[in-house]
Design an enzyme around this catalytic site. Structure first.
Site, PDB file in Angstrom:
ATOM      1  N   GLU A 353      -3.202   1.056   3.778  1.00  0.00           N
ATOM      2  CA  GLU A 353      -2.135   1.196   2.775  1.00  0.00           C
ATOM      3  C   GLU A 353      -1.119   2.273   3.123  1.00  0.00           C
ATOM      4  OE1 GLU A 353      -4.343  -0.098  -1.318  1.00  0.00           O
ATOM      5  OE2 GLU A 353      -4.818   1.889  -0.590  1.00  0.00           O
TER       6      GLU A 353
HETATM    7  C1  TNX Z   1      -7.998   0.091  -2.140  1.00  0.00           C
HETATM    8  S1  TNX Z   1      -9.834  -0.136   0.110  1.00  0.00           S
HETATM    9  C2  TNX Z   1      -8.050   1.248  -1.378  1.00  0.00           C
HETATM   10  C3  TNX Z   1      -8.439   2.501  -2.018  1.00  0.00           C
HETATM   11  C4  TNX Z   1      -8.632   2.359  -3.497  1.00  0.00           C
HETATM   12  C5  TNX Z   1      -9.359   1.076  -3.778  1.00  0.00           C
HETATM   13  C6  TNX Z   1      -9.702   0.869  -5.215  1.00  0.00           C
HETATM   14  C7  TNX Z   1      -8.820   0.687   0.766  1.00  0.00           C
HETATM   15  C8  TNX Z   1      -8.927   0.746   2.184  1.00  0.00           C
HETATM   16  N1  TNX Z   1      -7.900   1.268  -0.015  1.00  0.00           N
HETATM   17  O1  TNX Z   1      -7.496   3.517  -1.738  1.00  0.00           O
HETATM   18  O2  TNX Z   1      -9.351   3.455  -3.956  1.00  0.00           O
HETATM   19  O3  TNX Z   1      -8.585   0.001  -3.339  1.00  0.00           O
HETATM   20  O4  TNX Z   1     -10.501  -0.251  -5.384  1.00  0.00           O
END
Ligand code: TNX
Length: 540
Positions: A353
């Protein structure tokens, strides 16, 4: 009467049911008082025991209809009596002494004496690093494995075979029966992990150890700790002390305190896990999810201005400044220090992300990062997004987003091994159902069956058994603040995911698992572990 139970065979004929009746996956043995007296370790009349109700389901179980009751005189014999095996013996003793009240001396013994529990790597069943054989005869118990790790997994099986009262913290009346027979077992996947996010909410060393103990019971072998994120930097880095002093001072919701591990505390966690043959996999999430670092050091920002600490739950707004001169040094120092603290082979660099990093900067960052990780002597793991950049041989990619299967397919095309954590199966922060007070719903509801009833090898098109290193459950903690919160979200779903990672391909059967995990209700309760008591499981 001899009943052979293979995990693939979901129904076994029950000796006592008569008339061709079947019962699910357990074979009970009941003492026959007339033969009791003849066996020195016989059990009181009416005692029953089963080799069923194991989670994860073993590869094969053979039941031969007798019983062995652990006598008060039992010792734990280890062979050979190396410090490592003696420590494994002490682990077992520590779990059996409180409830039994027995002395359970741990001693080296090359010649087995009857009435004892024997742990040995001398005669081993050829079941690999974590496989084990467990035999219960009228004269005692033997757990044999090629490696101490296999003995540790076999010990968890032994704990599950004893009555639930064995988990009590104070002496219980007993008896402590085991059905005679044998278990032959080894894992399907080498990687059976759980991730805990200590960045959104911080958890004490004591809480983390507690959780490690709980997951060891289900044969989890990797503890991935998400050490950094926008809301917190949770490990002291000697060369960059403000990371924890500033970045480790708050958490989601805005509480303040010493919300980080000193290096000694982190080393203590690593050693605690290692004693359970669980490898700690540290994650420092970069280049996004980095606000805590950006708030700690102005020079990591492109505008040379430190950001404010962040205590909300948004994602995607932060990025290290990729061309700023100290960034590579910072990454090298931080990864170098955490690598030195963790004996395991892996370093997780996050990479997810990174919505505030341009694609070109992200690719450049990955090219800088990969040699730094290699220089620290570790193998790189990243979230699936890293597969959009060229990966060096040996990189491992962790799939998480069920709405993005392209990334993991790119990983496989680059011959990277993958860890599967699909959020719609393996995210312990998703709500179970509409009644779950905690958790998120972005990947849907994840009830016990959704978490359990899947096969990693057929879950994603283009990703087959040989691409998969294993599975990992992930507990993100935006809404999770206490160990009680951790437990209610992790259990029982984590047990189901542990079985997905351990038990043979083709053995996944919800009807069987549902009853076996139901029998774990009293075990979890006796251990003092909270769990989600949904009505989908017929809790005993
Ligand atoms: C996605 S999973 C994210 C996290 C969040 C999560 C909540 C991932 C690699 N990134 O930053 O905490 O969703 O479900």
């Amino acid at each position: 009467m001899r009943t052979v139970l293979q995990s693939f065979v979901l129904l076994a004929v029950c000796a006592g049911c008569g008339g061709g009746a079947t019962r699910t996956e357990t074979a009970d043995a009941t003492t026959d008082p007339t033969t009791d007296a003849a066996t020195p370790y016989g059990c009181p009349a009416g005692t029953t025991a089963t080799l069923g109700n194991l989670v994860p389901l073993p590869v094969a179980v053979t039941v031969d209809g007798g019983l062995f009751c652990l006598p008060a005189t039992a010792a734990i014999e280890v062979d050979p009596p190396t410090p490592e095996l003696l420590a494994v013996g002490q682990y077992l003793a520590a779990h059996l002494r409180p409830a039994t009240g027995f002395a359970l001396e741990v001693r080296g013994a090359t010649t087995p004496q009857p009435g004892n529990i024997r742990l040995t790597t001398v005669t081993e069943p050829g079941l690999g690093e974590e496989g084990y054989g467990l035999t219960v005869s009228a004269g005692g118990v033997t757990v044999s494995a090629a490696q101490p790790a296999g003995l540790m997994r076999g010990i968890q099986t032994l704990r599950q075979l004893l009555p639930a009262a064995i988990e009590a913290a104070t002496p219980q009346p007993g008896p402590w029966p085991l059905a005679t027979g044998s278990v032959t077992d080894q894992p399907r996947f080498a990687w059976r992990g759980v991730m805990l996010d200590v960045a959104r909410h911080f958890f004490s060393v004591a809480d983390v150890k507690h959780f490690i103990d709980e997951v060891a019971y289900y044969k989890i072998n990797r503890f991935h700790v998400h050490l950094t994120d926008d809301q917190g930097w949770r490990l002291a880095i000697t060369s960059w002390p403000q990371l924890s002093a500033i970045g480790g001072s708050t958490e989601v919701g805005g509480a303040t305190g010493k919300f980080f591990y000193s290096q000694a505390e982190f080393a203590d966690i690593v050693a605690y896990a290692a004693a359970r043959y669980i490898t700690v996999v540290p994650e420092m999430d970069m280049p996004g999810h980095s606000n805590a670092a950006l708030a700690s050091y102005a020079e990591l920002n492109c505008d040379h201005t430190a950001t404010a600490l962040y205590t909300g739950t948004n994602v995607g707004f932060s990025s290290l400044c990729i061309d700023a001169s100290p960034t590579a040094q910072f990454v090298s120092d931080a990864l170098g220090e955490v690598a030195a603290l963790t004996p395991g082979m892996w370093l997780h660099i996050g990479g997810d992300e990174a919505k505030s990093t341009s694609a070109a900067d992200y690719a450049a960052f990955m090219q800088t990062l990969q040699p730094l990780v290699a220089a620290s002597g570790k193998m790189l793991i990243g979230w699936a997004e890293i597969a959009h950049t060229p990966l060096k041989a040996g990189a491992i990619v962790q799939h998480w987003n069920p709405y993005d299967t392209t990334s993991v397919q790119l990983a496989v095309q680059q011959h990277a091994k993958v860890i599967l954590s699909p959020a719609n199966r393996a995210y312990l922060d998703m709500k179970y159902d509409g009644d779950t007070p905690l958790g998120l719903v972005w990947a849907g509801l994840v009830d016990e069956q959704q978490a359990y009833a899947w096969d990693p090898a057929t879950e994603l098109s283009g990703v087959g058994e040989s691409d998969i290193l294993g599975v990992e459950a992930a507990l993100w903690t935006e809404t999770i603040a206490t160990i009680a919160d951790i437990e209610v979200m992790a259990f029982p779903r984590l047990a189901g995911l542990a079985e997905v990672g351990w038990s043979p391909a083709g053995s996944n059967d919800w009807a069987s698992y549902r009853l076996r995990i139901a029998a774990h209700g009293p075990r979890l309760t006796t251990k003092g572990v909270g769990f989600y008591r949904s009505t989908r499981i017929p809790w005993q």
